[in-house]
Design a protein around this motif. Structure first.
Motif, PDB file in Angstrom:
ATOM      1  N   THR A  37       0.763  -1.223   0.102  1.00 35.31           N
ATOM      2  CA  THR A  37      -0.033   0.065   0.081  1.00 35.31           C
ATOM      3  C   THR A  37       0.706   1.404   0.018  1.00 35.31           C
ATOM      4  O   THR A  37       2.029   1.130   0.323  1.00 35.31           O
ATOM      5  N   SER A  94      -8.454   2.212   0.811  1.00 35.77           N
ATOM      6  CA  SER A  94      -6.873   1.879   0.307  1.00 35.77           C
ATOM      7  C   SER A  94      -6.909   1.298  -1.110  1.00 35.77           C
ATOM      8  O   SER A  94      -7.801   0.478  -1.269  1.00 35.77           O
ATOM      9  N   HIS A  95      -5.880   1.284  -1.572  1.00 34.75           N
ATOM     10  CA  HIS A  95      -5.602   0.673  -2.910  1.00 34.75           C
ATOM     11  C   HIS A  95      -4.034  -0.192  -2.692  1.00 34.75           C
ATOM     12  O   HIS A  95      -3.109   0.265  -2.077  1.00 34.75           O
ATOM     13  N   ARG A 100      -2.891   0.548  -9.739  1.00 36.98           N
ATOM     14  CA  ARG A 100      -3.587   0.503  -8.471  1.00 36.98           C
ATOM     15  C   ARG A 100      -4.920  -0.551  -8.473  1.00 36.98           C
ATOM     16  O   ARG A 100      -5.578  -0.304  -9.548  1.00 36.98           O
ATOM     17  N   LYS A 101      -4.967  -1.411  -7.352  1.00 34.85           N
ATOM     18  CA  LYS A 101      -6.269  -1.905  -7.341  1.00 34.85           C
ATOM     19  C   LYS A 101      -6.912  -1.789  -5.973  1.00 34.85           C
ATOM     20  O   LYS A 101      -5.999  -1.845  -5.019  1.00 34.85           O
ATOM     21  N   PRO A 102      -7.904  -2.019  -5.695  1.00 33.21           N
ATOM     22  CA  PRO A 102      -8.839  -1.726  -4.663  1.00 33.21           C
ATOM     23  C   PRO A 102      -8.390  -2.762  -3.724  1.00 33.21           C
ATOM     24  O   PRO A 102      -8.374  -3.947  -3.908  1.00 33.21           O
ATOM     25  N   ASP A 103      -8.143  -2.244  -2.360  1.00 30.42           N
ATOM     26  CA  ASP A 103      -7.883  -3.439  -1.158  1.00 30.42           C
ATOM     27  C   ASP A 103      -9.091  -3.876  -0.731  1.00 30.42           C
ATOM     28  O   ASP A 103     -10.102  -3.234  -0.206  1.00 30.42           O
ATOM     29  N   ARG A 124     -11.603  -0.333   1.968  1.00 31.00           N
ATOM     30  CA  ARG A 124     -12.152   0.310   0.987  1.00 31.00           C
ATOM     31  C   ARG A 124     -11.554   1.685   0.555  1.00 31.00           C
ATOM     32  O   ARG A 124     -11.706   2.129  -0.456  1.00 31.00           O
ATOM     33  N   GLU A 180       2.294   5.458 -12.293  1.00 24.53           N
ATOM     34  CA  GLU A 180       0.959   5.023 -12.749  1.00 24.53           C
ATOM     35  C   GLU A 180       0.730   5.605 -14.082  1.00 24.53           C
ATOM     36  O   GLU A 180       0.670   5.070 -15.105  1.00 24.53           O
TER      37      GLU A 180
END
Length: 139
Positions: A49, A88-89, A79-82, A86, A72
């Motif tokens: 993260t 955090s990525h 980045r992908k959603p954690d 919610r 990026e």
């Protein structure tokens, strides 16, 4: 003998190093400000993260955010959603980053060679030890 301050010498060496690294990495769309450090950590630890990067690399949150955004935009990080948080990525290297990894290592090795070009191997090892001692002293 007129001795320059340690802080001034370290600062000057850091600026010179950043300038040289900036020139070496610019053709790849990687800027200064430690962007390569962020990229290295994302490649080594996919799913890290931004908060973890900030803590581990000891940068401020704004620097981390700017660097990650630039990496990026340059196509090195996604980045992908954690799923567990919610807000955090999670950060992952792209195929471009993975393919660039050997070249990045070669650039950083070349830069280290340039830094130590006037030192004997013994002096280089001693300098590394002294700098590590200074860096970790306040931990």
């Amino acid at each position: 003998m007129n001795k320059e301050s340690i802080g001034k010498l370290l600062s000057s060496a850091h600026r010179q190093n950043q300038k040289r690294l900036g020139k070496m990495l610019a053709p790849y769309g990687i800027g200064t400000g430690g962007q390569h450090s962020f990229l290295i950590n994302v490649i080594r630890r996919p799913g890290i993260t931004q908060e973890q990067l900030t803590q581990e690399l000891k940068f401020d949150k704004a620097t981390t955010a700017r660097s990650i955004k630039q990496l990026e935009l340059s196509g090195y990080i996604e980045r992908k959603p954690d799923p567990d948080d919610r807000r955090s990525h999670l950060l992952y290297p792209t195929d471009k980053a993975v393919q660039f990894w050997p070249e990045l290592q070669a650039i950083l090795n070349r830069n280290n060679q340039l830094i130590a070009r006037h030192l004997t191997k013994e002096e280089e090892n001693r300098l590394i030890g002294l700098l590590q001692k200074l860096y970790f002293e306040d931990e």
